[in-house]
Design a protein around this motif. Sequence first.
Motif, mmCIF file in Angstrom:
data_model
loop_
_atom_site.group_PDB
_atom_site.id
_atom_site.type_symbol
_atom_site.label_atom_id
_atom_site.label_comp_id
_atom_site.label_asym_id
_atom_site.label_seq_id
_atom_site.Cartn_x
_atom_site.Cartn_y
_atom_site.Cartn_z
ATOM 1 N N ARG A 1 16.088 -0.297 1.893
ATOM 2 C CA ARG A 1 17.232 0.213 1.131
ATOM 3 C C ARG A 1 16.784 0.966 -0.104
ATOM 4 N NH1 ARG A 1 21.369 -4.596 0.531
ATOM 5 N NH2 ARG A 1 22.723 -2.872 -0.068
ATOM 6 N N LEU A 2 17.643 1.907 -0.509
ATOM 7 C CA LEU A 2 17.387 2.708 -1.694
ATOM 8 C C LEU A 2 18.011 1.970 -2.884
ATOM 9 C CD1 LEU A 2 16.103 5.399 -2.327
ATOM 10 C CD2 LEU A 2 18.248 6.514 -1.792
ATOM 11 N N LEU A 3 17.312 1.984 -4.010
ATOM 12 C CA LEU A 3 17.803 1.236 -5.173
ATOM 13 C C LEU A 3 19.229 1.624 -5.551
ATOM 14 C CD1 LEU A 3 17.238 -0.700 -7.577
ATOM 15 C CD2 LEU A 3 16.503 1.308 -8.845
ATOM 16 N N ILE A 4 19.484 2.912 -5.556
ATOM 17 C CA ILE A 4 20.817 3.382 -5.959
ATOM 18 C C ILE A 4 21.887 2.830 -5.029
ATOM 19 C CG2 ILE A 4 22.292 5.434 -6.000
ATOM 20 C CD1 ILE A 4 20.721 5.021 -8.453
ATOM 21 N N GLU A 5 21.570 2.800 -3.746
ATOM 22 C CA GLU A 5 22.559 2.304 -2.794
ATOM 23 C C GLU A 5 22.804 0.827 -3.034
ATOM 24 O OE1 GLU A 5 21.525 0.536 0.565
ATOM 25 O OE2 GLU A 5 23.644 0.003 0.456
ATOM 26 N N PHE B 1 11.508 5.600 0.590
ATOM 27 C CA PHE B 1 12.670 5.112 1.340
ATOM 28 C C PHE B 1 12.736 5.773 2.719
ATOM 29 C CE2 PHE B 1 16.839 3.851 2.404
ATOM 30 C CZ PHE B 1 17.640 4.958 2.655
ATOM 31 N N VAL B 2 12.602 7.095 2.736
ATOM 32 C CA VAL B 2 12.699 7.800 4.022
ATOM 33 C C VAL B 2 11.495 7.471 4.904
ATOM 34 C CG1 VAL B 2 12.643 10.078 5.073
ATOM 35 C CG2 VAL B 2 14.118 9.652 3.146
ATOM 36 N N THR B 3 10.310 7.451 4.296
ATOM 37 C CA THR B 3 9.109 7.188 5.093
ATOM 38 C C THR B 3 9.159 5.806 5.721
ATOM 39 O OG1 THR B 3 7.912 8.544 3.508
ATOM 40 C CG2 THR B 3 6.588 7.240 5.034
ATOM 41 N N LEU B 4 9.496 4.802 4.929
ATOM 42 C CA LEU B 4 9.544 3.434 5.449
ATOM 43 C C LEU B 4 10.625 3.302 6.518
ATOM 44 C CD1 LEU B 4 9.140 1.503 2.085
ATOM 45 C CD2 LEU B 4 7.488 1.553 3.965
ATOM 46 N N ASN B 5 11.749 3.960 6.288
ATOM 47 C CA ASN B 5 12.833 3.905 7.264
ATOM 48 C C ASN B 5 12.450 4.556 8.581
ATOM 49 O OD1 ASN B 5 15.376 2.667 7.256
ATOM 50 N ND2 ASN B 5 16.016 3.849 5.487
ATOM 51 N N PRO C 1 21.658 12.932 6.672
ATOM 52 C CA PRO C 1 22.603 12.387 7.656
ATOM 53 C C PRO C 1 22.197 11.019 8.195
ATOM 54 C CG PRO C 1 21.690 14.483 8.395
ATOM 55 C CD PRO C 1 21.157 14.240 7.040
ATOM 56 N N ARG C 2 20.898 10.782 8.366
ATOM 57 C CA ARG C 2 20.542 9.546 9.051
ATOM 58 C C ARG C 2 20.561 8.319 8.149
ATOM 59 N NH1 ARG C 2 15.723 9.109 13.355
ATOM 60 N NH2 ARG C 2 16.748 7.564 14.659
ATOM 61 N N PHE C 3 19.824 8.390 7.068
ATOM 62 C CA PHE C 3 19.697 7.194 6.235
ATOM 63 C C PHE C 3 20.514 7.258 4.947
ATOM 64 C CE2 PHE C 3 16.670 6.045 9.198
ATOM 65 C CZ PHE C 3 15.598 6.924 9.261
ATOM 66 N N GLY C 4 21.070 8.430 4.653
ATOM 67 C CA GLY C 4 21.757 8.592 3.375
ATOM 68 C C GLY C 4 23.124 7.930 3.364
ATOM 69 N N ASN D 1 0.832 -1.191 0.000
ATOM 70 C CA ASN D 1 0.000 0.000 0.000
ATOM 71 C C ASN D 1 0.871 1.248 0.000
ATOM 72 O OD1 ASN D 1 0.328 -1.087 2.963
ATOM 73 N ND2 ASN D 1 0.090 1.128 3.130
ATOM 74 N N CYS D 2 0.213 2.375 -0.250
ATOM 75 C CA CYS D 2 0.943 3.640 -0.254
ATOM 76 C C CYS D 2 1.614 3.830 1.101
ATOM 77 C CB CYS D 2 -0.050 4.785 -0.498
ATOM 78 S SG CYS D 2 0.651 6.417 -0.195
ATOM 79 N N CYS D 3 2.849 4.282 1.096
ATOM 80 C CA CYS D 3 3.607 4.378 2.351
ATOM 81 C C CYS D 3 3.135 5.553 3.194
ATOM 82 C CB CYS D 3 5.092 4.523 2.046
ATOM 83 S SG CYS D 3 5.506 6.132 1.330
ATOM 84 N N GLY D 4 2.359 6.461 2.612
ATOM 85 C CA GLY D 4 1.870 7.597 3.373
ATOM 86 C C GLY D 4 2.666 8.854 3.086
ATOM 87 N N SER D 5 3.955 8.717 2.911
ATOM 88 C CA SER D 5 4.857 9.829 2.579
ATOM 89 C C SER D 5 4.620 11.049 3.458
ATOM 90 C CB SER D 5 4.706 10.161 1.102
ATOM 91 O OG SER D 5 5.725 11.056 0.719
ATOM 92 N N THR D 6 4.824 12.228 2.956
ATOM 93 C CA THR D 6 4.678 13.420 3.795
ATOM 94 C C THR D 6 3.220 13.775 4.104
ATOM 95 O OG1 THR D 6 5.339 14.535 1.749
ATOM 96 C CG2 THR D 6 6.837 14.664 3.582
#
Lengths: 1103, 288
Positions: free
Chosen positions: B119-123, B82-86, B158-161, B41-46
């Motif tokens: 995880r982020l795809l790019i990472e 990515f940020v929302t789920l994290n 800083p946190r998840f990047g 489902n939609c993660c909710g985001s901002t």
Amino acid sequence: MEEVRIGVYICDCGTNISATVNTKEVTEYAKGLGSVVVARNYKYMCSDPGQNLIKNDIKENKLNRVVVAACSPRMHEPTFRRAVQDAGINQYYFQMANIREQCSWVHTDKEMATEKAKALVEAAVSRVQYHEPLQSKQVSVNPNVLVVGGGIAGIQTALEIADAGKKVYLVEKEPSIGGHMAMFDKTFPTLDCSACILTPKMTSVGQHPNIDLLSYSEVEEVTGFVGNFKAKIKRKARYVDETKCTGCDECSKVCPVKVENEFDVGLSLRSATYIQSPYAVPNKAVINKKGISPCRVACPAGVNAHGYVALIAKGQFKEALDLVRDSIPLAGVVGRVCNHPCETECERTTVDDGINIRDLKRFVADYEIKMGREKATPLEITKAEKVAVIGSGPSGLACAFDLLKKGYAVTVFEKDEKAGGLMRYGIPNFKLPENIVDTEIDYLKERGVEIKTGTAVNDIASLFKQGYKAVFLGTGAGVNRKLGVPGEDNANVFGAMDFLKKVNSGQDVVVSDKVVVVGGGNTAVESARVAWRLGAKDVTVLYKKSESETPATCSEVEEAKNEGIKFKFLTSVKEIIIDGDKISGVKCVNESKAQKGEEFVLEAGNVINAMWQDVNKDSLPKEMAFSELGYLEVDPVTLESNVSGVFAGGEVVAGQLDVIASMASGKAAAESIDRYLSGQDIREGRAEQMPKKFEVNKDKVKAKSRMVMPTLGVSERKGNFDEVELGYDNELAIDEAGRCLNCSVCSECMLCLKACEPDAIDHSMREQTIEVDIGSIVVATGLKQFDPEVMYTYGYRRFDDVLTGLEFERLSNASGPTDGVVVKKNGKKPKSVAILHCVGSRDENYHKYCSRVCCMYSLKYAHLLKEKLPDVEVYQLYIDMRCPGLGYEEFYMRLQDEGVKFVRGRAAEITNIPQIDEEKDKLVVMVEDTLVRKKRRLPVDMVILSCAIEPNDGAEQIGKVLSLNKKADGFFLEKHPKLDPISTMTDGVFIAGCCQGPKDIPDTVAQASAAAARALAMISNNKVEIDGAVSEIIADLCSGCRICNTMCPYSAISYNESARVSEINPVLCKGCGVCVSACPSDAITSNHFTTKQILAEIEGVLA
Amino acid sequence: MKSYTYFPGCSSEATAVGLDISTRAIAEALGIELKELEDWNCCGSTPYGSLDELEAIAVAARNLALAEKTKLDLVTPCSSCFVTLNKARVHMMKPEVKSKVNQALATAGLEYNGSVKVRLLIEVLMSDMTTQKIAAKVVKPLSGLKVAPYSGCQEVRPRFGFDDPENPIALDEIVEAVGAIAVPYASKCKCCGGSAVISEQDLCLQLMYDLFKNAVESGAECMITPCPLCQMNLDAYQAKVNSKFNTNFNLPVLFVTQLIGLALGLKEDKLGLNKNIVKPNKILAKYL
């Protein structure tokens, strides 16, 4: 045993103790304890009246033990011990209970704190009954002083002590004293020229009879204890004799190597041989030499590759060629055909491409020819003996040249019509033109080598009869080894050596359309390329191993491929297919893993066998010994054969050898012959010693590929033997040589030696260690500037014209890289400058502390800018203006009057992206102006970063040597920040200047004088008291296991070999107790922490 | 073959279809298995987070609970997901939050125990795959193509990047791995406006103008970005920027996965290039 009579004193310490601990209650409690005769409570026990209380009680109440419950013993134990001693009882009959730091200051519950205080007092009372009357020791003090660091602090300390008549050893790691103060322009707030006020002091130091100035030196080790230290000082090799050097600076003018000038903070270059500044003390040159560059180490013949490359970079082509000829002849040959092990080892390969060292050698040889070569001067013959050399190939000629340089008359016998050996007859002209060989042979003849061509020598004995005293055999290996396959005796199968010799001799050689060459070395590839030029349309080279294993040079194979020559690797030859009296082809076998054993036929009209070279044994005397492989046998070190006086080298000994390796072999033989003829030991000292490896800094090197060698186009090569590689021109050569990293800095090109009139240069100097005896040490290692590159947003090293403070000092300084003219990197004068405060200071991410001097020197920079550039706009971006004391605030006001714009805000970012026209080509400083509450963009031409002060790099080393404690930021820890900023925890070692914390020059000088005074006080007392509370080893119980020896942090325990027990030096011992707990035999006691005393203390607490 | 659970995110079905198509395509070409999370489902985001914090965590945590069952890392190409789920994952480490949210999840028969890695795809491409392996699989090196890499803000938080906030180089390395030229330009770290483009359009147009101007002046022919929001802003609003500032920027903005796909030899239909508003066909013609 006498009765124990204890006096107990409870201190209020103002309200420090009494606010939390009920001192009256504690005092009453103490009165009730056993052996306590009197207990008193006073507000300030450490004061005069307080101490008198104790002294009076001792007399009147005949006390023999004293307990004081107050602050930490670290604070006042010495105070009370002295008081007790004054009153007539042994100072160790005293015990202190800490009811402040360990009680009232750390608890809030008054009831419990009071109970705790009572317990602590009872513990002290219980313990003190078991104290022993220990005696402190007194040691004498050596009046010499060691000062580490020759900046303004070290200079001041040294002068004060020396003027008082005592001897000082001043050790400075740079070639000159002066430190950072010597680099400044003007000093705040008086705007005195820094050098002007410093140099008189520097000169005094240099001339003072009591100061032993040990520049370019470092302290390696210090042993001993206060008053009696021994220091080992490493004197780095200057390679210049200080007693002879006059400071004329001619050497630095001729030195070709240029590296970053540290004194100008990298803004200019200096030579490898240099004098640090125009006011250096001592004013002597120094040669910055790290070791031997890897290219020189790699060359088997010891050619100074680094040296000649450095000279070419400076445009000194003749000197470069002379340097090559110092080692080897035949520069033009070697510069074309050498397999260049130097280029493989070149450090530049780790950045981009290695330097083209070989072709640079060719360039200078060709340059001499181009400019018109004058006849070379003959060398003087100084020896009576004459030597015969058989063979005029590379090994023979190298041997002959070296012997000639040593003064011997040499005759070279060559069986062929012309000299040169394989250089002339084995290497095709398109690779090595014949006229080059001719020129090089002419050079050797002009210098005095006698060459007799067309003269074969088979009888060595006859040479000795003719009067030659030694013989060198360099006859090479010129016989083609057979392939060992059927059909190879056909006339259309050529041996490569014969084939090449015929072609090079100008004979007509016909090849068929299809030619197959067998072999994988340069000879094979070159034979193929010759065949193509003779008209063959289809040339294939067969080699049994893979391409990566091919011994031929990569560039050779590449050029061959360009010429259309095909390569079949992993292919061997089985049979040559005969067709009548011709050959029709070659039966080949596939050697690859996948298709091993598969046979196929290659059509060919000629086969050239370039497999291997053998020695023609028949041409050599019968008495010579041969190895199993069929080569001449010689001693591997001396190259002496089995016949006395006959030496041999090159391919006759080693089989296939590269030109440079053959020459190295000839040179080695020349050394042997010289020793042999002069009666020296031939073998001694011949084994090679690997030189030390060192780091080469490649941080600032920008990638720049090798200059491409111009070559003849393929279509222009067909059918002729014109040289393919055309050689560099002057510009390309200088460009290529300029890529050299100067790994070892000094290249030992010896130009400085030749330029030095007083003959002061000595490249054979080595570093030395001296030992001095001193009584005290003052550490004044100074500061280092914070590197702001880590602060990415400020763009240091990313943008031109963002400078650090020190860089600006040099720019502004009249003796700096621009003679004191403030300009941007592009040479234009800046119209606006921003000065950023607190770069790296007052910063959670870097240093939290304030560096104290930056506000003032930032104002100074603003003033200097206004003075030098009248219309310049100056912005000061500050957080607070810290201008304390006299003259500083006034300076600040003055700068405001001069029209400097003060912006209160810390710069966020420096960007070069313009948003409006006015910002084009400017550096834009983005800052929040907190006084007007606006974000501002200030477009300026130049930015100065006022960077934090950090401790100097040398502090790490000296800190380890002296076991000095450091504060959180790396500055040395003083004994007490308020009352004793000069002493350290190590008795006899003092600190002064910025190594203790950032400060300006007046404070540094004051602190330095204070350190000097402290040292002089020690000397004047001539004795130092050593604490009696030490540990002792009971010899009868000691088992000699020596565990304690390594545990002692003060190196106070040693092993007595004859008594077979360990011993503690009571003067070095600090009574820490580590050895006591470590001893498995329980043989060590700490005499002020005996088991009885400790148990008594515990019982007192638990009571 | 490495497997991951794939969380496409809502924009993959709408404004970032190109990202979804190209991601799945290059995963196949690179030999990575991306298994779409079933019933995500939609993660909710901002938006959701600004309404009710606890509910927002629960909405995101439902995905985590589903992903946990797969026992694989949860990979998403969308920076915001990515940020929302994290963030939800971190919130769920607090016992009070965990118990409440799990109560809600229990009604759907789900539970989240805290073991999922988001995880982020790019990472994933940078660390698990590595640029060397990507380079080795390149069939059509994009030589000569001048690309301005734009990493957006989530990769460097800083946190998840995982990349340097002052000078991010992950995208530059990918550009070089596919044979193209990564153009250095000073604005690479400047904000595109993000979701503020809806409420503060003029401000964001200015930001985008600065970005385009600097990229073009530095020689870029196109831009790449990993983030659906950045891509949408820079792609969809480019015309508005042009009309406001009287410029004629024609800078195609590709998803980094589209660029990789090109180099791996994939065709247009596998890359979703037709979904890009500023048409890339002209500059990419010689590589297709």
